[in-house]
Design an enzyme around this catalytic site. Sequence first.
Site, PDB file in Angstrom:
ATOM      1  CB  ALA A 430      40.934  32.901  49.159  1.00 16.80           C
ATOM      2  N   GLY A 477      37.704  36.121  46.508  1.00 19.36           N
ATOM      3  CA  GLY A 477      38.210  37.071  47.500  1.00 19.36           C
ATOM      4  C   GLY A 477      38.774  38.338  46.872  1.00 19.36           C
ATOM      5  CD  GLU A 480      34.359  37.295  48.855  1.00 19.53           C
ATOM      6  OE1 GLU A 480      35.457  36.707  48.874  1.00 19.53           O
ATOM      7  OE2 GLU A 480      33.350  36.846  49.417  1.00 19.53           O
ATOM      8  CD  GLU A 500      34.012  32.989  46.081  1.00 23.90           C
ATOM      9  OE1 GLU A 500      33.291  33.188  45.080  1.00 23.90           O
ATOM     10  OE2 GLU A 500      34.583  33.899  46.695  1.00 23.90           O
TER      11      GLU A 500
HETATM   12  N1  CO8 Z   1      44.808  30.425  44.256  1.00 23.49           N
HETATM   13  C1  CO8 Z   1      46.037  29.927  44.053  1.00 23.49           C
HETATM   14  N2  CO8 Z   1      46.682  29.994  42.873  1.00 23.49           N
HETATM   15  C2  CO8 Z   1      46.033  30.595  41.863  1.00 23.49           C
HETATM   16  C3  CO8 Z   1      44.748  31.145  41.996  1.00 23.49           C
HETATM   17  C4  CO8 Z   1      44.128  31.062  43.269  1.00 23.49           C
HETATM   18  N3  CO8 Z   1      42.932  31.591  43.524  1.00 23.49           N
HETATM   19  N4  CO8 Z   1      44.374  31.655  40.811  1.00 23.49           N
HETATM   20  C5  CO8 Z   1      45.389  31.456  39.957  1.00 23.49           C
HETATM   21  N5  CO8 Z   1      46.394  30.823  40.594  1.00 23.49           N
HETATM   22  C6  CO8 Z   1      47.692  30.413  40.028  1.00 23.49           C
HETATM   23  C7  CO8 Z   1      47.552  29.195  39.150  1.00 23.49           C
HETATM   24  O1  CO8 Z   1      47.550  28.012  39.920  1.00 23.49           O
HETATM   25  C8  CO8 Z   1      48.776  29.346  38.249  1.00 23.49           C
HETATM   26  O2  CO8 Z   1      49.944  28.916  38.914  1.00 23.49           O
HETATM   27  P1  CO8 Z   1      50.604  27.479  38.536  1.00 23.49           P
HETATM   28  O3  CO8 Z   1      50.869  27.563  37.092  1.00 23.49           O
HETATM   29  O4  CO8 Z   1      51.799  27.439  39.415  1.00 23.49           O
HETATM   30  O5  CO8 Z   1      49.571  26.472  38.894  1.00 23.49           O
HETATM   31  C9  CO8 Z   1      48.916  30.847  38.090  1.00 23.49           C
HETATM   32  O6  CO8 Z   1      48.167  31.433  39.162  1.00 23.49           O
HETATM   33  C10 CO8 Z   1      48.348  31.365  36.784  1.00 23.49           C
HETATM   34  O7  CO8 Z   1      47.023  30.889  36.677  1.00 23.49           O
HETATM   35  P2  CO8 Z   1      46.483  30.046  35.412  1.00 23.49           P
HETATM   36  O8  CO8 Z   1      47.595  29.303  34.772  1.00 23.49           O
HETATM   37  O9  CO8 Z   1      45.292  29.282  35.871  1.00 23.49           O
HETATM   38  O10 CO8 Z   1      46.083  31.279  34.466  1.00 23.49           O
HETATM   39  P3  CO8 Z   1      44.939  31.319  33.350  1.00 23.49           P
HETATM   40  O11 CO8 Z   1      45.111  32.624  32.685  1.00 23.49           O
HETATM   41  O12 CO8 Z   1      44.936  30.077  32.558  1.00 23.49           O
HETATM   42  O13 CO8 Z   1      43.560  31.312  34.194  1.00 23.49           O
HETATM   43  C11 CO8 Z   1      42.077  32.054  35.975  1.00 23.49           C
HETATM   44  C12 CO8 Z   1      43.261  32.390  35.026  1.00 23.49           C
HETATM   45  C13 CO8 Z   1      40.795  31.872  35.167  1.00 23.49           C
HETATM   46  C14 CO8 Z   1      41.912  33.225  36.914  1.00 23.49           C
HETATM   47  C15 CO8 Z   1      42.386  30.746  36.759  1.00 23.49           C
HETATM   48  O14 CO8 Z   1      43.675  30.869  37.334  1.00 23.49           O
HETATM   49  C16 CO8 Z   1      41.434  30.473  37.879  1.00 23.49           C
HETATM   50  O15 CO8 Z   1      40.338  29.991  37.625  1.00 23.49           O
HETATM   51  N6  CO8 Z   1      41.836  30.755  39.137  1.00 23.49           N
HETATM   52  C17 CO8 Z   1      41.028  30.493  40.286  1.00 23.49           C
HETATM   53  C18 CO8 Z   1      39.964  31.556  40.457  1.00 23.49           C
HETATM   54  C19 CO8 Z   1      39.058  31.250  41.627  1.00 23.49           C
HETATM   55  O16 CO8 Z   1      38.379  30.252  41.649  1.00 23.49           O
HETATM   56  N7  CO8 Z   1      39.040  32.156  42.634  1.00 23.49           N
HETATM   57  C20 CO8 Z   1      38.249  32.005  43.804  1.00 23.49           C
HETATM   58  C21 CO8 Z   1      39.070  31.409  44.894  1.00 23.49           C
HETATM   59  S1  CO8 Z   1      38.121  30.978  46.292  1.00 23.49           S
HETATM   60  C22 CO8 Z   1      37.955  32.399  47.162  1.00 23.49           C
HETATM   61  O17 CO8 Z   1      38.448  33.431  46.788  1.00 23.49           O
HETATM   62  C23 CO8 Z   1      37.169  32.274  48.400  1.00 23.49           C
HETATM   63  C24 CO8 Z   1      37.431  33.374  49.408  1.00 23.49           C
HETATM   64  C25 CO8 Z   1      36.699  33.103  50.699  1.00 23.49           C
HETATM   65  C26 CO8 Z   1      37.236  31.919  51.421  1.00 23.49           C
HETATM   66  C27 CO8 Z   1      36.467  31.588  52.669  1.00 23.49           C
HETATM   67  C28 CO8 Z   1      36.606  30.116  52.986  1.00 23.49           C
HETATM   68  C29 CO8 Z   1      35.763  29.680  54.172  1.00 23.49           C
END
Ligand code: CO8
Length: 633
Positions: A430, A477, A480, A500
């Site tokens: 998400a 997500g 999921e 998460e």
């Molecule tokens: N949301 C928003 N932006 C994201 C996300 C995300 N989940 N993942 C990556 N991005 C963006 C980054 O911010 C970045 O953009 P910017 O440079 O503008 O900041 C761009 O994508 C590229 O990402 P990275 O530079 O971080 O790329 P890397 O190759 O260095 O790293 C990773 C890749 C490991 C995937 C890293 O981006 C990361 O850890 N992302 C987050 C992953 C995560 O934690 N996902 C779970 C999210 S929570 C969720 O899904 C919950 C769902 C249910 C919600 C219910 C709530 C009640």
Amino acid sequence: MRIQKVGVVGCGLMGSGIAQTAAQGGFLTIVREPTPELLEKGLERIRDFMAKGVERGKMTPERRDEVWARIRGTTDLSDLADCDLIIEAIPEDREAKKALFTELDSLCKPETIFATNTSSFRVAEFAALTRRPHLFAGLHYFFPPVINKLLEVVRAPETAPEVVETLLNFGRMTGKLPILVADSPGFAVNRVFIAWYNESIRMLDEGVANIPTIDAAACEAFGLTMGPFKLINISGVPLAYHAALSLSESVGPFYTPARALRERYESGQLWDLSGEVDPARKPAVADRLLAVVCGVAARVVEEGVVSMEDMDRGTMVGLRWEKGPFALMNDLGWDRVLELMKPIEEKYPGLIPDLLKKQAASGQPWPLRYVRLSVEGPIAAITMSRPEALNALNTQVLNELKDALAQVRANRAVRAVIITGEGDGFIAGADIKEMQALADDPAAIRAFTELGQSVLRDIETLPQPVIAAINGFALGGGLELALACDIRIASSEARLGLPEVGLGIMPGLGGTQRTTRLAGRGVAAELIFTGDLVSAEEAARMGLVNRVVPPGQLMEAARRMAERIASRAPIAVAKAKAAILAAERLPLEEGLAFERERALEVHTTPDRVEGMRAFVEKRPPVFTGEEPEIHPE
Ligand code: CO8
């Protein structure tokens, strides 16, 4: 078209980076410089860059050695004769480029694709000198090419569609985010970028504000850490001057270098960044920059150079803007955009294109799309297309996905669906940034979670089987969503996980439920409590993924499976899907009863008659998916 061996002509600042990315993408790469000294210097650049990568922990020593082993150097152009792709990255000298392509054309095998990294000349001009204009395109990298992920793939009028497709894929395999642009001056992103910094300098010329104020206002308006003056000091005044001059010659006087830029160029000095920011002057600067950028971006799109989505993507990825011009306009709303445009329209008559005026008159926001649906025969492909955020799911994306699924559900000709992601990620979860903004509003977070759950349920209950083609990160997500699909095929480079709890939240789109049902409580507990990411192979061992294939074969494997499913009797498949899902909620006795009833329903279909008849007649069946006729009592 298969690319295995890549030639890079020129190993300067751009060429060395281009060669490194090609080798990182797994391609055997030969760089060519005309003399041993220049070649050694070029190879040294690559070695240094990779050494810095290792020092900063961006690359392991093993990876460096593996990449280095794929790079060769030569001074002899004929060593590039059997390359599948040659990328020209020599200095911007028209005659030198012409001579090079003419020579390469006579040396290389007929199927070698040629690409120029020019930013100032038209690709078609060089293509026309060769006997292979259909195999000729532009690959416009952004500085520094190893780090900046943006790649403009330039389609000249005669470039064959399969060459465009091959180069887009080549870009993706080398870790780039490619956008498709037409062969026009400055292509897409530089048209906006140069307008942005030139207008900033014009404001200095006109005394609108001082350098620190303009830099600060530009940073705030575009979500940047570096304003135009600081950026030009780093990238070089001559580069900025020549780029503007070149566009002024090809596009028009709007791009004529601002007076202060010309003076800096002539004096050879950098900008003096010292001084106080004047907060009172920032709004005027920001408004003017926003107006110019939005006007130019709309003009470039109107000219058919690039799509709106790719223009936004290009500015975000290539220039690190927080939002692209079209998303910015949607956020500002038409009243505000038109208010900003008024003085610009007076200052630069004709700059604001009809496209923008018409969209404003409609009152509707720009129709930006982040989910692409394409239907080819019986197979629908849904591509999550927000690669700049690794396809993270925000409200807009979820709504678009819901729409796409509704279209698929209503289309009886579709018999199998593939969901995949564009770029490096399948779906990295998400959207954390959107969730952060909603976090203090429990009703909004509830609505977001309910929307996400309902979209995933739409996937699960679609009558057609859904295959997740997991091409990269499938996290939170994103995993999921993949678990709501019927079948998961993963690229060997994919990484999966439910991270998460590391963000202080827990899975909310079915992670605790579907992981447990699919792979058992132990696997769900391990993944969710640790938040660890696992490889595709590990995920397959855990039972989360059906099969793992090499990255280049992912879509082919998904498509082949979809075709096999599509060739079967659709009502039988749909009812079997319903029965498989029922197994998760019903006790065995009830499940068997459910299965029996579905099986009997399927038995009454014309496809059952056809399937069995075809078997007896020893021919392939032709299924129609026709419903049985109902005979009222
Ligand atoms: N949301 C928003 N932006 C994201 C996300 C995300 N989940 N993942 C990556 N991005 C963006 C980054 O911010 C970045 O953009 P910017 O440079 O503008 O900041 C761009 O994508 C590229 O990402 P990275 O530079 O971080 O790329 P890397 O190759 O260095 O790293 C990773 C890749 C490991 C995937 C890293 O981006 C990361 O850890 N992302 C987050 C992953 C995560 O934690 N996902 C779970 C999210 S929570 C969720 O899904 C919950 C769902 C249910 C919600 C219910 C709530 C009640």
